[in-house]
Design an enzyme around this catalytic site. Sequence first.
Site, short mmCIF file in Angstrom:
data_model
loop_
_atom_site.label_atom_id
_atom_site.label_comp_id
_atom_site.label_asym_id
_atom_site.label_seq_id
_atom_site.Cartn_x
_atom_site.Cartn_y
_atom_site.Cartn_z
N GLN A 20 0.80 -1.22 0.00
CA GLN A 20 0.00 0.00 0.00
C GLN A 20 0.84 1.28 0.00
O GLN A 20 0.32 2.35 -0.32
CB GLN A 20 -0.95 -0.01 1.20
N ARG A 77 3.90 -0.02 12.91
CA ARG A 77 3.60 -1.34 12.34
C ARG A 77 3.69 -1.26 10.82
O ARG A 77 2.98 -0.45 10.21
CB ARG A 77 2.20 -1.79 12.76
N HIS A 121 0.99 -9.24 4.59
CA HIS A 121 -0.17 -8.37 4.45
C HIS A 121 -0.64 -8.44 2.99
O HIS A 121 -0.57 -7.48 2.24
CB HIS A 121 0.17 -6.94 4.87
N ASN A 165 -1.79 -10.71 8.48
CA ASN A 165 -2.82 -9.71 8.61
C ASN A 165 -4.13 -10.26 8.03
O ASN A 165 -4.19 -10.57 6.84
CB ASN A 165 -2.45 -8.43 7.85
N GLU A 166 -5.13 -10.42 8.87
CA GLU A 166 -6.50 -10.69 8.41
C GLU A 166 -6.63 -11.88 7.45
O GLU A 166 -6.99 -11.71 6.28
CB GLU A 166 -7.08 -9.44 7.75
N ASN A 293 -7.92 -5.77 14.43
CA ASN A 293 -8.28 -4.72 13.48
C ASN A 293 -9.78 -4.52 13.58
O ASN A 293 -10.56 -5.47 13.40
CB ASN A 293 -7.93 -5.13 12.04
N TYR A 295 -12.95 -1.84 12.41
CA TYR A 295 -13.46 -0.66 11.71
C TYR A 295 -14.93 -0.42 11.98
O TYR A 295 -15.37 0.69 12.15
CB TYR A 295 -13.22 -0.80 10.19
N GLU A 352 -5.13 -2.07 13.95
CA GLU A 352 -5.69 -1.12 12.98
C GLU A 352 -7.02 -0.60 13.48
O GLU A 352 -7.85 -1.38 13.97
CB GLU A 352 -5.97 -1.78 11.61
N TRP A 399 -4.82 3.18 11.70
CA TRP A 399 -4.72 2.94 10.27
C TRP A 399 -5.20 4.17 9.57
O TRP A 399 -6.38 4.48 9.69
CB TRP A 399 -5.57 1.74 9.80
N GLU A 406 -5.55 1.88 -1.41
CA GLU A 406 -6.60 1.19 -0.66
C GLU A 406 -7.16 0.03 -1.51
O GLU A 406 -8.32 0.00 -1.87
CB GLU A 406 -7.67 2.19 -0.21
N TRP A 407 -6.28 -0.93 -1.82
CA TRP A 407 -6.65 -2.18 -2.46
C TRP A 407 -7.58 -1.98 -3.67
O TRP A 407 -7.24 -1.17 -4.52
CB TRP A 407 -7.24 -3.15 -1.41
C1 GBH Z 1 -7.94 -3.58 6.54
O1 GBH Z 1 -8.86 -4.48 6.01
C2 GBH Z 1 -6.62 -3.87 5.91
O2 GBH Z 1 -5.78 -4.59 6.77
C3 GBH Z 1 -5.90 -2.65 5.41
O3 GBH Z 1 -4.86 -3.02 4.57
C4 GBH Z 1 -6.89 -1.73 4.74
O4 GBH Z 1 -6.26 -0.64 4.11
C5 GBH Z 1 -7.84 -1.25 5.79
O5 GBH Z 1 -8.47 -2.32 6.42
C6 GBH Z 1 -8.93 -0.33 5.27
O6 GBH Z 1 -9.78 -1.00 4.41
O7 GBH Z 1 -18.17 -6.05 3.94
O8 GBH Z 1 -18.51 -8.42 4.18
O9 GBH Z 1 -16.32 -7.57 3.56
C7 GBH Z 1 -10.18 -4.35 6.47
C8 GBH Z 1 -11.03 -5.35 5.74
C9 GBH Z 1 -13.26 -4.55 5.59
C10 GBH Z 1 -12.83 -6.81 6.16
C11 GBH Z 1 -14.65 -4.68 6.08
C12 GBH Z 1 -14.23 -6.96 6.64
C13 GBH Z 1 -16.47 -6.09 6.45
C14 GBH Z 1 -17.18 -7.30 6.05
N1 GBH Z 1 -12.38 -5.44 6.28
N2 GBH Z 1 -15.09 -6.03 5.95
S1 GBH Z 1 -17.58 -7.33 4.31
#
Ligand code: GBH
Length: 453
Positions: A20, A77, A121, A165-166, A293, A295, A352, A399, A406-407
């Site tokens: 990223q 990190r 990651h 990561n995740e 992590n 959000y 995060e 984060w 952003e992917w």
């Molecule tokens: C993180 O992923 C990443 O580690 C990071 O690299 C990235 O930049 C950051 O978040 C911001 O996006 O809607 O069904 O997919 C977070 C990924 C996003 C996974 C929300 C779970 C919700 C369920 N998460 N998602 S769904």
Amino acid sequence: MAIRHFPDDFLWGAATAAFQIEGATREDGRGESIWDRFCATPGKVLNGDTGDPACDHYHRWRDDIALMKSLGFPAYRFSIAWSRIMPKGRGAVNPAGLDFYDRLVDGLLAAGIRPFVTLYHWDLPQALEDAGGWPARDTAAAFADYADVVARRLGDRVKHWITLNEPWCSAFLGYWTGDHAPGRKEGPALAAAHHLLLGHGLALAALRAAHSDVRAGITLNFSPADPASDSDADRAAAWRYDGFFNRWYLDPLYRSAYPADMLALYAQMGQAPPVQDDDMRIIAAPLDFLGVNYYSRAVIRDDPQAGGLRYAHKRPEGEYTQMDWEVHPASLRRLLERLHRDYAPTTLYITENGAAYPDEVSSDGGVHDPDRVRYIARHLAACHDAIAAGVPLRGYFVWSLMDNFEWAFGYSRRFGIVYVDYATQRRIPKDSALFLRQVIAANALTETQMFTR
Ligand code: GBH
């Protein structure tokens, strides 16, 4: 409570990931990763954005360390790009790749910043994907070999390691929805998830064999779920959702078994993780910490039409970020208390937490991001509440340090506390960075900080 003080040893950090921020995707012998290939595939990433130039961190790392130091961060990190170390994923090691991270670690330590290194990651070397990717069992062993090489080189100075990561994202976004690299749809995601967990366990052993005094853990993405109503059907759907996102990783790591309800559900769908003798023991090796992590939460209802896990999202009234993720700090507090109650990790870190908003440089030269300041402040208050309730939460990494790739959204979403003007690569600390600098300096959060906008 007017002032919330954090524990004396509470660790404040900023987080990033290699693909990223680094750019320089073809320099110094770096091999191709699945994200390079994915970005080059039309229609996969918004606006055709790629990993270049990102934040050109590969060339600007000294400035980025100085930036973190000026903001007062005692920890950072970042992740290592596997294909810089082993361009083909296994076998030959690329010395220039190791040198880059060696210099970065020395630079951080010289600036008084403690490195937290994520080994993976999401940027699998493409050669390993060509050989089957995470659905192939061999990838777990290759990951452990890579961990060994990196730990031998950096483990004298890096004492905090995050294997993955995740893994949910790597498995399900990569091999089921296809929203992330390698973009396979309805592939063997349970096999991918299992080999990720196995790779985690093997890498943990390699890290500890290389340096016995390291602290090693894993970072999971948590999606706490609330049922859309009190009905039994909605509660059951929310529990399935929790099994899918959260328990599928927590239970193997902390209880050495996949959750029985989910195994049964997958069996009905004709699926099962490819578990071999000893795998579950390897996966459940004790962790020094759990990385969280967080959000947002999900609000879930039963949906018999949806097939499979039979759930649907409800979108409650509330505040949302630019990702359309609900702002819900209370769920972070509840998540932390639940993890402590049900799994009892010895130490937790928020690895995060943050938000995307459509930031702009203002005519006064600043970047005013009151929504992000409030988002962070409210989540810090939730962390503080959890600590007061007895949760062994020892640090918080925002984060992200700076806006970045952003992917699948490319450069169109800004999660940074520092604004990046991609054309000039100028970095401008946003108000949220200045806010965090104050919080770190005081090791405390005040009501005034929380509610000024
Ligand atoms: C993180 O992923 C990443 O580690 C990071 O690299 C990235 O930049 C950051 O978040 C911001 O996006 O809607 O069904 O997919 C977070 C990924 C996003 C996974 C929300 C779970 C919700 C369920 N998460 N998602 S769904």
